[in-house]
Write a protein that holds these residues in place. Structure first.
Motif, PDB file in Angstrom:
ATOM      1  N   LEU A  38       0.839  -1.196   0.000  1.00  0.00           N
ATOM      2  CA  LEU A  38       0.000   0.000   0.000  1.00  0.00           C
ATOM      3  C   LEU A  38       0.876   1.250   0.000  1.00  0.00           C
ATOM      4  O   LEU A  38       0.533   2.253  -0.625  1.00  0.00           O
ATOM      5  N   ALA A  39       2.019   1.198   0.672  1.00  0.00           N
ATOM      6  CA  ALA A  39       2.956   2.335   0.672  1.00  0.00           C
ATOM      7  C   ALA A  39       3.499   2.573  -0.730  1.00  0.00           C
ATOM      8  O   ALA A  39       3.611   3.721  -1.170  1.00  0.00           O
ATOM      9  N   ASP A  40       3.848   1.509  -1.456  1.00  0.00           N
ATOM     10  CA  ASP A  40       4.306   1.645  -2.845  1.00  0.00           C
ATOM     11  C   ASP A  40       3.245   2.344  -3.679  1.00  0.00           C
ATOM     12  O   ASP A  40       3.536   3.282  -4.427  1.00  0.00           O
ATOM     13  N   ILE A  41       2.018   1.871  -3.571  1.00  0.00           N
ATOM     14  CA  ILE A  41       0.922   2.413  -4.377  1.00  0.00           C
ATOM     15  C   ILE A  41       0.698   3.882  -4.054  1.00  0.00           C
ATOM     16  O   ILE A  41       0.521   4.704  -4.958  1.00  0.00           O
ATOM     17  N   ALA A  42       0.733   4.218  -2.767  1.00  0.00           N
ATOM     18  CA  ALA A  42       0.481   5.596  -2.340  1.00  0.00           C
ATOM     19  C   ALA A  42       1.552   6.568  -2.830  1.00  0.00           C
ATOM     20  O   ALA A  42       1.260   7.722  -3.121  1.00  0.00           O
ATOM     21  N   THR A  43       2.791   6.108  -2.937  1.00  0.00           N
ATOM     22  CA  THR A  43       3.888   7.010  -3.313  1.00  0.00           C
ATOM     23  C   THR A  43       4.297   6.884  -4.779  1.00  0.00           C
ATOM     24  O   THR A  43       5.168   7.624  -5.237  1.00  0.00           O
ATOM     25  N   TRP A  44       3.676   5.988  -5.527  1.00  0.00           N
ATOM     26  CA  TRP A  44       4.104   5.683  -6.891  1.00  0.00           C
ATOM     27  C   TRP A  44       4.197   6.927  -7.775  1.00  0.00           C
ATOM     28  O   TRP A  44       5.185   7.134  -8.475  1.00  0.00           O
ATOM     29  N   ALA A  45       3.180   7.769  -7.754  1.00  0.00           N
ATOM     30  CA  ALA A  45       3.154   8.945  -8.637  1.00  0.00           C
ATOM     31  C   ALA A  45       4.242   9.957  -8.298  1.00  0.00           C
ATOM     32  O   ALA A  45       4.695  10.696  -9.174  1.00  0.00           O
ATOM     33  N   SER A  46       4.695   9.972  -7.055  1.00  0.00           N
ATOM     34  CA  SER A  46       5.729  10.941  -6.666  1.00  0.00           C
ATOM     35  C   SER A  46       7.145  10.391  -6.843  1.00  0.00           C
ATOM     36  O   SER A  46       8.115  11.127  -6.692  1.00  0.00           O
ATOM     37  N   MET A  47       7.266   9.112  -7.192  1.00  0.00           N
ATOM     38  CA  MET A  47       8.582   8.520  -7.418  1.00  0.00           C
ATOM     39  C   MET A  47       9.104   8.941  -8.785  1.00  0.00           C
ATOM     40  O   MET A  47       8.328   9.210  -9.703  1.00  0.00           O
ATOM     41  N   THR A  48      10.423   8.977  -8.929  1.00  0.00           N
ATOM     42  CA  THR A  48      11.002   9.239 -10.238  1.00  0.00           C
ATOM     43  C   THR A  48      10.841   7.993 -11.101  1.00  0.00           C
ATOM     44  O   THR A  48      10.598   6.889 -10.594  1.00  0.00           O
ATOM     45  N   GLU A  49      10.976   8.150 -12.398  1.00  0.00           N
ATOM     46  CA  GLU A  49      10.888   7.000 -13.298  1.00  0.00           C
ATOM     47  C   GLU A  49      11.954   5.961 -12.940  1.00  0.00           C
ATOM     48  O   GLU A  49      11.676   4.763 -12.939  1.00  0.00           O
ATOM     49  N   ALA A  50      13.145   6.407 -12.607  1.00  0.00           N
ATOM     50  CA  ALA A  50      14.220   5.480 -12.222  1.00  0.00           C
ATOM     51  C   ALA A  50      13.839   4.712 -10.955  1.00  0.00           C
ATOM     52  O   ALA A  50      14.088   3.504 -10.863  1.00  0.00           O
ATOM     53  N   GLU A  51      13.245   5.387  -9.986  1.00  0.00           N
ATOM     54  CA  GLU A  51      12.817   4.723  -8.749  1.00  0.00           C
ATOM     55  C   GLU A  51      11.718   3.696  -9.031  1.00  0.00           C
ATOM     56  O   GLU A  51      11.742   2.592  -8.484  1.00  0.00           O
ATOM     57  N   ARG A  52      10.773   4.055  -9.909  1.00  0.00           N
ATOM     58  CA  ARG A  52       9.701   3.114 -10.260  1.00  0.00           C
ATOM     59  C   ARG A  52      10.264   1.889 -10.957  1.00  0.00           C
ATOM     60  O   ARG A  52       9.894   0.756 -10.647  1.00  0.00           O
ATOM     61  N   ARG A  53      11.175   2.097 -11.895  1.00  0.00           N
ATOM     62  CA  ARG A  53      11.764   0.948 -12.617  1.00  0.00           C
ATOM     63  C   ARG A  53      12.569   0.053 -11.677  1.00  0.00           C
ATOM     64  O   ARG A  53      12.502  -1.173 -11.776  1.00  0.00           O
ATOM     65  N   GLU A  54      13.289   0.645 -10.749  1.00  0.00           N
ATOM     66  CA  GLU A  54      14.043  -0.138  -9.763  1.00  0.00           C
ATOM     67  C   GLU A  54      13.088  -0.946  -8.889  1.00  0.00           C
ATOM     68  O   GLU A  54      13.324  -2.131  -8.625  1.00  0.00           O
TER      69      GLU A  54
END
Length: 61
Positions: A38-54
């Motif tokens: 749930l934490a991943d989902i909540a912060t997904w939009a604020s993560m950088t593309e590199a952070e999301r891919r990692e």
């Protein structure tokens, strides 16, 4: 489990990588379809593309 990368539009009309498969069912704080917390989902939009891919690599591993 291999996660497909889905590209979605965010509010600024940029494409954003996401492992979401539109099957949102959470058990014990984790989505059973994409394995994000749930934490991943909540912060997904604020993560950088590199952070999301990692994070997607971690989920796939």
């Amino acid at each position: 489990m291999s996660l497909a990368v889905k590209l979605i539009r965010d509010d600024s009309q940029f494409m954003v990588s996401s492992p979401c498969v539109d099957v949102c069912e959470v058990e014990d704080g984790v989505c059973v379809a994409c394995n994000r917390t749930l934490a991943d989902i909540a912060t997904w939009a604020s993560m950088t593309e590199a952070e999301r891919r990692e994070r997607m690599r971690e989920l796939d591993g």
